[in-house]
Design an enzyme around this catalytic site. Structure first.
Site, PDB file in Angstrom:
ATOM      1  N   ASP A   1     -29.505   2.466  21.253  1.00  0.00           N
ATOM      2  CA  ASP A   1     -29.267   3.600  22.218  1.00  0.00           C
ATOM      3  C   ASP A   1     -28.208   4.611  21.812  1.00  0.00           C
ATOM      4  OD1 ASP A   1     -28.012   1.361  23.285  1.00  0.00           O
ATOM      5  OD2 ASP A   1     -27.386   2.464  25.033  1.00  0.00           O
TER       6      ASP A   1
ATOM      7  N   GLU B   1     -27.255  -0.184  25.565  1.00  0.00           N
ATOM      8  CA  GLU B   1     -25.519  -0.629  25.239  1.00  0.00           C
ATOM      9  C   GLU B   1     -24.688   0.476  26.304  1.00  0.00           C
ATOM     10  OE1 GLU B   1     -21.292  -0.875  23.883  1.00  0.00           O
ATOM     11  OE2 GLU B   1     -22.637   0.754  23.984  1.00  0.00           O
ATOM     12  N   GLU B   2     -25.089   1.652  25.958  1.00  0.00           N
ATOM     13  CA  GLU B   2     -24.519   2.772  26.562  1.00  0.00           C
ATOM     14  C   GLU B   2     -24.492   2.658  28.164  1.00  0.00           C
ATOM     15  OE1 GLU B   2     -22.035   4.089  25.112  1.00  0.00           O
ATOM     16  OE2 GLU B   2     -22.776   4.588  22.898  1.00  0.00           O
TER      17      GLU B   2
HETATM   18 ZN   LIG Z   1     -21.458   2.313  20.569  1.00  0.00          ZN
END
Ligand SMILES: [Zn+2]
Length: 378
Positions: free
Chosen positions: A83, A146-147
């Site tokens: 992502d 992840e973000e």
């Molecule tokens: Zn990253």
């Protein structure tokens, strides 16, 4: 029509460009997961997708696959996230190569964070398989979300993982950088509940939630607290109309520290400020805190660190220990019991429209991954 890209005969560069063109903001990884699933199947691999972490058709789950060892040594895991952060509304990357530097070519964020690593890892597997390079077992874990708070990594189970250590590649700066220190982070949310009243007719009947929230924030010490600790309030939302004493206001922020005692002190001070302001304005405050990730401090003798040091020297790069103020999937994987390091991929100015990476860095990142595999051999 754009002119043909001269450097893209390297399959790594073409793969990266293809990935960069697929929009994949957190929570919308369906298309990139499908693309990578097909790509890995073409190699004869059997990628497994975990349950999507969100419940809508554009969402997807982490992607995992394994290459059985062809030689003795230590099995390793490579990991990167698929992502990206959200780009400006409507902006899509149309990557261009200018003098060996890849940029987004639009107002969109390029997404080399972390697609440079995804491309380097997948291309490394392609090279290992096509050239029959010996290795001691490789597992690939490509995460989603992840973000948006390391959600994919938090949701993943390492039960079936046999790797003895992991290598993530999600740090900025030239290849050679190794994150040796990362802070712990706590998110703080507070909702102030007062009482609505007509601001002109009966203000004394109201309890102003915005005033309470504002006082709480002004009582807090924010920014760089000490050499190891930072704090921020990043969101404030409340109010309905100019002539209504606002009944509700929310604030949200965070604290980070490399020192767990300082972190606890800072969080306590922020919660005290909220409680004080709520009492002062006679409003109720609902507070929640979330441990987003735990920090780490890699000591010398750390297994993946030692291995990557040798691999870097083998490819003529000097290892550069880096302290970061950010968290990544590595924080979560370490907490789940897998010794991991986070390596720089060469990406620069990440999360901005100026994000870029050189073709040279992409190739060096692949070289490093291949050298890690070599060092992991008996
Ligand atoms: Zn990253």
């Amino acid at each position: 029509m754009n002119p043909p890209l001269p450097e893209s005969e390297d399959p790594l560069v073409s793969l990266f460009l293809e990935l960069a063109r697929i929009p994949s903001p957190s929570g919308h990884e369906r298309e990139i997961v499908d693309f990578l699933t097909t790509r890995l199947r073409l190699l004869g691999l059997d990628p497994q997708e975990a349950e999507p972490i969100e419940d809508h058709p554009a969402a997807a789950g982490n992607l995992y696959c394994r290459l059985p060892a062809t030689a003795g040594g230590m099995p390793v895991l490579f990991s990167a996230h698929m992502d990206t952060v959200e780009s400006e509304a409507g902006a899509l990357p149309e990557p261009v190569i200018d003098a060996g530097v890849i940029r987004s070519g639009s107002r969109a964020v390029l997404g080399s964070d972390d697609k440079a690593a995804v491309a380097a890892m997948v291309n490394t597997l392609e090279q290992v398989i096509k050239e029959g390079l010996p290795h001691a077992g490789i597992e690939l874990l490509l995460t989603v979300g992840e973000e948006s708070g390391l959600r994919g990594a938090k949701a993943c189970s390492l039960d079936g993982v046999t790797a003895e250590c992991g290598f993530c590649m999600d740090a900025t700066g030239p290849v050679g950088g190794i994150v040796v220190r990362s802070p712990s982070q706590v998110t703080i949310r507070a909702e102030f509940n007062g009482r609505a009243a007509h601001a002109g007719v009966a203000p004394e009947k109201g309890r102003n939630a915005i005033a309470a929230a504002a006082r709480a924030v002004s009582e807090m010490e924010l920014g760089r607290i000490d050499t190891e600790t930072t704090a921020n309030i990043g969101i404030i939302r409340g109010g309905e109309a100019v002539n209504v004493v606002p009944a509700r206001c929310r604030i949200a922020g965070e604290a980070r520290s490399h020192n767990d005692d300082s972190l606890e002190q800072q969080v306590t001070a922020m919660l005290d400020a909220i409680a004080f302001a709520a009492a002062h304005f006679q409003v109720d405050a609902q507070v929640s805190t979330v441990d987003e990730f735990r920090g780490f401090d890699l000591s010398e003798g750390n297994l993946p660190y030692g291995l990557v040091e040798r691999a870097l020297r083998k490819i003529g790069k000097e290892p550069v220990p880096v302290t970061t103020g950010g968290g990544s999937d590595v924080n979560v994987l370490i907490l789940k019991g897998l010794p991991c390091v986070n390596l720089a991929s060469g990406m620069e100015a990440v999360h901005t429209p100026d994000e870029h990476i050189t073709i040279e860095s992409l190739k060096t990142a692949r070289q490093l991954l291949l050298a890690i595999l070599e060092q992991a051999l008996k």
